[in-house]
Design an enzyme around this catalytic site. Structure first.
Site, PDB file in Angstrom:
ATOM      1  N   SER A   1       0.818  -1.208   0.000  1.00  0.00           N
ATOM      2  CA  SER A   1       0.000   0.000   0.000  1.00  0.00           C
ATOM      3  C   SER A   1       0.847   1.251   0.000  1.00  0.00           C
ATOM      4  O   SER A   1       2.031   1.222   0.332  1.00  0.00           O
ATOM      5  CB  SER A   1      -0.920   0.007   1.212  1.00  0.00           C
ATOM      6  N   LYS A   2       0.208   2.349  -0.362  1.00  0.00           N
ATOM      7  CA  LYS A   2       0.879   3.636  -0.449  1.00  0.00           C
ATOM      8  C   LYS A   2       1.486   4.051   0.885  1.00  0.00           C
ATOM      9  O   LYS A   2       2.510   4.699   0.920  1.00  0.00           O
ATOM     10  CB  LYS A   2      -0.140   4.698  -0.871  1.00  0.00           C
ATOM     11  N   ARG A   3       0.827   3.660   1.948  1.00  0.00           N
ATOM     12  CA  ARG A   3       1.303   4.097   3.252  1.00  0.00           C
ATOM     13  C   ARG A   3       2.739   3.646   3.513  1.00  0.00           C
ATOM     14  O   ARG A   3       3.470   4.255   4.245  1.00  0.00           O
ATOM     15  CB  ARG A   3       0.383   3.575   4.359  1.00  0.00           C
ATOM     16  N   LYS A   4       3.123   2.516   2.895  1.00  0.00           N
ATOM     17  CA  LYS A   4       4.473   1.986   3.147  1.00  0.00           C
ATOM     18  C   LYS A   4       5.477   2.459   2.094  1.00  0.00           C
ATOM     19  O   LYS A   4       6.530   1.896   1.941  1.00  0.00           O
ATOM     20  CB  LYS A   4       4.421   0.455   3.167  1.00  0.00           C
ATOM     21  N   GLY A   5       5.132   3.457   1.341  1.00  0.00           N
ATOM     22  CA  GLY A   5       6.053   3.961   0.324  1.00  0.00           C
ATOM     23  C   GLY A   5       5.328   4.133  -0.995  1.00  0.00           C
ATOM     24  O   GLY A   5       4.161   3.791  -1.107  1.00  0.00           O
TER      25      GLY A   5
END
Ligand code: GLU
Length: 486
Positions: free
Chosen positions: A256-260
C-alpha cells in the site's frame, strides 16, 4: 491453455490515479501472453467512473507502458478494428446490451432511492445479514417499469441472479471455483447517470473486442461469477480468466501507499532501470521452474506461461529489486550508464568529468539517482567535513600533517600525462613501500581529503576523477583543516 482462437489480451485500467506497480505487472503478463502466442495486446480505458477520472492518471498509463516497452496492437490513440477503446465513448453499446438482458429477463430496472437502499443496508446490518439488494423492484410489472422509466424516473439496471444453483468458473491460475447463486447480489449493471458499471462494460467489451484471455488482479475474483453469468445470459463464449495475486508488503498485508510509493512512475523517478523492473516484476508471481534469474523481454516472450503463475501473494522485496538494478547497471557500458543517469546529472558539467564519475561509480550504484551525491562530491568547490575524520586509527594530528605534506609532494611530482587510476595507485604504493610508511596512514587521509567522507570510491579513483590540480588543492585544504588540532 487453449490456443485455437487467436490470442488477444487486454490491459484495461481505470485512469483514476498514477499507474500502480501491480497494474504494470498485470499489463506485462497480459502483453507476454499475447506475444508468446503471436497474438494481439490491447489497451482499453475503463473511464466509466467519471468522478474519479484523472488526466494525470491517463498520461501515466501511456507513459508507463511505453517506458516498459509494452507496445500495443490496438489502443485509444492508434485505434484498431474495435475502436473506440475508451468506455465512455461506447455507451450506446452498453445500453443496447442492457436492453437485451432486460428483454431476456436477466436484468430489471430498479427505482429504489439511495435513502431506501441505505435504510435497507442498515436493517441488514442489525440482523447480521450480508448486504444484498432485497429485490423490491423485481416485483414491478415490466409495463410499469417501462412506464416509470419513460416518464424520466431515475433508475438503475440490475442483473437478475438466478434463484438456485451455482456458477462454476475456471481460472487458469486457481482452477475450478464454484460460487453459490444465493451468495451473489443483484449487482447494478447500468447506473442512473447512464454509465454502465464495470461489470457490464467489461463483459460487453471483452466480447466485442474478441478478448481470449482476461488477465487481471485478484481483487476481481469475487466478481468472476457475475461476469461468467453475464456471458451465459448473452449466450456468448466467455474468455479464459486468470486472476493475479496481489503484491504484499514484506511484513504482510497488501502493498500500500502508506508503506512507500507504489506507482510505476515513482520507481522510474527513483532511478530503476526498465530491464530490472521487468525482471523483478515478472518473478513476482511467475515461477520460471529453473534457477535462472535474468530474463529479458525477448526471453520472457519465449518462456512465460500463465500456468506457472503462483496462487499465493508475492512479497514485494525492494532489496531484490535493488539487487537486480545494480546487476543491470553493471552490465552496461559507462557511456550507456551516463545516458541513463542524465535526468539526475547537472547540466553545467562537462561530459568528460561526468563519464569519469560514472565509470568509477558504476560498480556501486544501486539506483541511477545515487549518482547525484557522487557528482556533488566531485564538483563542490569546498569539501566540508570534520577534520578529525582525517585521523586514521591511532595517528596523531602532527603525523596527519606529515602524511599530507608527503602526499602533496608525491602527487605534484607525478606526470599528468600518465594520470590513470592504475598509475596513481602504483606510484603511491611504491613510494609508501620505499619510505616504509603504514599504508592506512597515507591512504586514509588521502581518501578523506579528497571526498570528505569515510565511504567513497578508492582514493586512486577519487584522484583520477578530480585530476592532479584539484587533488592537490583538496590535500592543501585538508592541511589547513587539521592544523588547528596540532
Ligand atoms: N478497470 C479495471 C481496473 O482498473 C480493470 C479490471 C480488468 O482488467 O478487467 O482494475
Amino acid at each position: 491453455m487453449a490456443t485455437q482462437k487467436r490470442v488477444r489480451t487486454r490491459f484495461a485500467p481505470s485512469p483514476t490515479g498514477l499507474l500502480h506497480i501491480g497494474g504494470a505487472r498485470t499489463a506485462l503478463y497480459a502483453w507476454l501472453v499475447a506475444k508468446h502466442f503471436a497474438g494481439d495486446f490491447l489497451l482499453r480505458l475503463e473511464d466509466t467512473d467519471q468522478a474519479r477520472y484523472s488526466p494525470e492518471g491517463l498520461k501515466s498509463i501511456f507513459d508507463g507502458l511505453d517506458w516498459l516497452g509494452l507496445k500495443r496492437d490496438e489502443d485509444p490513440v492508434i485505434g484498431g478494428p474495435h475502436a473506440p477503446y475508451i468506455q465512455s465513448e461506447r455507451k450506446d453499446m452498453y445500453h443496447a446490451a442492457a436492453k437485451v438482458l432486460i428483454n431476456k429477463g436477466h436484468a430489471y430496472r430498479c427505482f429504489c432511492t439511495s435513502e431506501r437502499l441505505e435504510f435497507m443496508r442498515k436493517e441488514q446490518q442489525v440482523q447480521h445479514l450480508p448486504p444484498k439488494y432485497d429485490r423490491t423492484c423485481l416485483k414491478l410489472a415490466p409495463e410499469e417499469s417501462d412506464k416509470r422509466a419513460a416518464a424520466g424516473e431515475a433508475n438503475v439496471i440490475r442483473m437478475r441472479i438466478p434463484d438456485e444453483g451455482a456458477v462454476v468458473c475456471q481460472d487458469i491460475i486457481r482452477g475450478k471455483i464454484e460460487f453459490k447463486m444465493g451468495d451473489l447480489d443483484d449487482t447494478v449493471l447500468m447506473k442512473s447517470d447512464g454509465m454502465p458499471t464495470y461489470h457490464l462494460a467489461m463483459a460487453v467489451d471483452d466480447h466485442e473486442m474478441e478478448i481470449s484471455h482476461v488477465i487481471r488482479g485478484e481483487e476481481w475474483l469475487p466478481s468472476l461469477p457475475k461476469h461468467v453469468l453475464l456471458y451465459q445470459f448473452f449466450g456468448w463464449d466467455a474468455p479464459e480468466f486468470a486472476h493475479l495475486s496481489l503484491f504484499l508488503n514484506p511484513g504482510g498485508g497488501k502493498l500500500s501507499k502508506r508503506k512507500g510509493s507504489v506507482s510505476l512512475q515513482s520507481f522510474i523517478k527513483a532511478g530503476y532501470l526498465r530491464e530490472a523492473l521487468i525482471n523483478f516484476m515478472v518473478l513476482l508471481g511467475w515461477n520460471p521452474k529453473s534457477e535462472r534469474e535474468f530474463f529479458s523481454l525477448d526471453d520472457l516472450i519465449q518462456l512465460f506461461d500463465l500456468a506457472n503463475v503462483n496462487k499465493a501473494g508475492a512479497v514485494f522485496e525492494t532489496e531484490k529489486l535493488d539487487w537486480f538494478n545494480g546487476q543491470y547497471i553493471r552490465r552496461k557500458s559507462p557511456e550507456e550508464v551516463l545516458e541513463l543517469c542524465r535526468p539526475w546529472l547537472p547540466g553545467d558539467q562537462e561530459d568528460a568529468l561526468l563519464l569519469k564519475i560514472v565509470t568509477i561509480e558504476q560498480g556501486r550504484l544501486v539506483k541511477l539517482s545515487d549518482i547525484q551525491t557522487s557528482v556533488v562530491m566531485f564538483t563542490e568547490t569546498q569539501v566540508n567535513y570534520d577534520p578529525k575524520l582525517l585521523i586514521w586509527k591511532k595517528m596523531t594530528p602532527p603525523v596527519v600533517v606529515d602524511r599530507l605534506k608527503w602526499l602533496i609532494q608525491h602527487v605534484s611530482e607525478m606526470n599528468e600525462a600518465d594520470w590513470t587510476v592504475q598509475a596513481i595507485e602504483t606510484s603511491l604504493k611504491e613510494h609508501i613501500a620505499a619510505d616504509g610508511l603504514a599504508t592506512g596512514e597515507v591512504l586514509w587521509p588521502l581518501r578523506v581529503a579528497l571526498s570528505g567522507r569515510q565511504n567513497s570510491p578508492s582514493p586512486f579513483e577519487l584522484a583520477w576523477v578530480l585530476g592532479q590540480e584539484k587533488t592537490l588543492s583538496r590535500l592543501q585544504a585538508a592541511q589547513g583543516l587539521i592544523q588547528p588540532l596540532v
